[in-house]
Design an enzyme around this catalytic site. Structure first.
Site, PDB file in Angstrom:
ATOM      1  N   LYS A  78       3.319   0.358  -7.202  1.00 31.21           N
ATOM      2  CA  LYS A  78       2.056  -0.211  -6.727  1.00 31.21           C
ATOM      3  C   LYS A  78       1.823   0.061  -5.240  1.00 31.21           C
ATOM      4  CE  LYS A  78       4.078  -4.793  -5.902  1.00 31.21           C
ATOM      5  NZ  LYS A  78       4.060  -4.657  -4.435  1.00 31.21           N
ATOM      6  N   ARG A  94      -7.948  -8.052  -5.613  1.00 28.65           N
ATOM      7  CA  ARG A  94      -7.916  -7.973  -7.085  1.00 28.65           C
ATOM      8  C   ARG A  94      -7.739  -9.353  -7.702  1.00 28.65           C
ATOM      9  NH1 ARG A  94      -3.678  -8.461 -10.448  1.00 28.65           N
ATOM     10  NH2 ARG A  94      -2.186  -8.455  -8.733  1.00 28.65           N
ATOM     11  N   ARG A 100       1.389 -14.027   3.480  1.00 27.17           N
ATOM     12  CA  ARG A 100       2.302 -12.886   3.539  1.00 27.17           C
ATOM     13  C   ARG A 100       3.717 -13.422   3.452  1.00 27.17           C
ATOM     14  NH1 ARG A 100       1.191  -8.117   6.250  1.00 27.17           N
ATOM     15  NH2 ARG A 100       3.160  -7.481   5.310  1.00 27.17           N
ATOM     16  N   CYS A 139      -5.736  -1.193  -1.477  1.00 25.62           N
ATOM     17  CA  CYS A 139      -5.745  -2.633  -1.703  1.00 25.62           C
ATOM     18  C   CYS A 139      -6.849  -3.307  -0.900  1.00 25.62           C
ATOM     19  CB  CYS A 139      -4.392  -3.249  -1.349  1.00 25.62           C
ATOM     20  SG  CYS A 139      -3.935  -3.018   0.386  1.00 25.62           S
TER      21      CYS A 139
END
Length: 308
Positions: free
Chosen positions: A84, A132, A150, A243
């Site tokens: 990914k 997403r 994060r 992303c």
């Protein structure tokens, strides 16, 4: 007696990256008992800069560039990536050679008291920086307050338990690889939250002229996984996505057929479109590219500007 062949394996220093690299090396060792594997850690920009959202960076490849540099400079023979994290276009002289069998692709919804997403109170705070996830979960629960997050798995879970978030989203693959437990009803079905392209998959990269390393690595390739992720990445390459905007695709191979579901959306308006195809495996890359072209045309017609 001749000395064992040694393969130098590049990995990131994070606990998850290192753990999944060691799990991959174990597969490689079983398939190549006469080869020695040395794991070398290389810190990436994505590892070093933890105070910015991933969507703020101007390019993709935050977690792979330094590993690819090590390959090109001869400092390592192979690199192990979370697929990914790998951009659809990578440097000349390198190639993705093998993809071991894929892990669980689903996302996991975790809350302090174990509530599912349907059971959470109105206006709860959900930690995720993923466009997403945001656009799809906002469709399930329009009242969610999203907050950037994060850090590694333990850091994110601790932030939730400390009250900074009411719930967080983590990838099942990472949870499984790190031995973290969760209830099955906490895992979101693929039709609730379509996974990130390549989610749950490992990619092993080599120099494209290193025939010896390629032969060693190819022994752990899983063909159904390879066909699935090549279709997903063909879709991504045509969309030209990283992303920075809502983009997802998930493919499954059954016998000689491939089924793929994909989403493209606009984070500013939470609009998105979802399409699905079922095609022959041998045609899947071409058909996935055509699907991306069709979805771009549909977005344009509907005024969904997913590039912003």
């Amino acid at each position: 007696m001749s000395a064992k062949k040694k393969i130098r394996v590049a990995t990131r220093p994070s606990l998850l990256a290192y753990t999944q690299t060691m799990q991959t090396v174990e597969l490689l060792q079983k398939a190549n008992p006469n080869v020695e594997f040395e794991v070398i850690k290389f810190s990436t920009q994505g590892d070093r800069v933890l105070n910015r959202s991933l969507t703020e960076f101007g390019s993709t490849g935050l977690f792979v560039k330094e590993l690819e540099h090590a390959l090109l400079e001869g400092e390592a023979d192979i690199a192990v990536h979370s697929l990914k994290d790998v951009p659809s276009f990578h440097p000349e002289g390198l190639k993705l050679v093998a993809f071991p069998e894929r892990e669980d692709v689903r996302d996991v919804f975790l809350s302090r008291d174990g509530s599912t997403i349907d059971q959470m109170p109105e206006g709860f705070v959900l930690g995720t920086g993923s466009p997403r996830r945001r656009v799809q979960l906002a469709d399930l629960r329009p009242d969610i307050n999203f907050k950037e997050i994060r850090g590694n798995i333990d850091t994110r879970m601790q932030k939730m338990m400390d009250g900074e978030y009411d719930a967080i989203i983590l990838a099942a693959a990472g949870m499984n690889r790190m031995g973290k437990e969760y209830k099955q009803n906490q895992a979101l079905d693929v039709d609730q939250c379509i996974p990130m392209i390549g989610q749950g998959a490992i990619a092993i990269e080599c120099r494209d002229n290193d025939e010896e390393s390629i032969a060693i690595v190819e022994k752990v390739n899983h063909e159904p996984t390879k066909h699935a992720i090549l279709a997903e990445r063909a879709f991504m390459a045509e969309i030209e996505g990283g992303c920075k905007f809502p983009l997802a695709a998930h493919a499954v191979v059954s016998d000689d057929h491939l089924t793929m579901i994909a989403i493209v959306g606009d984070l500013k308006t939470n609009q998105f479109i979802v399409e699905q195809i079922e095609v022959a495996v041998e045609d899947s890359v071409e058909k996935s590219t055509k699907l991306a072209q069709q979805m771009k045309d549909t977005c344009k017609a509907k005024g969904i500007n997913f590039y912003l």
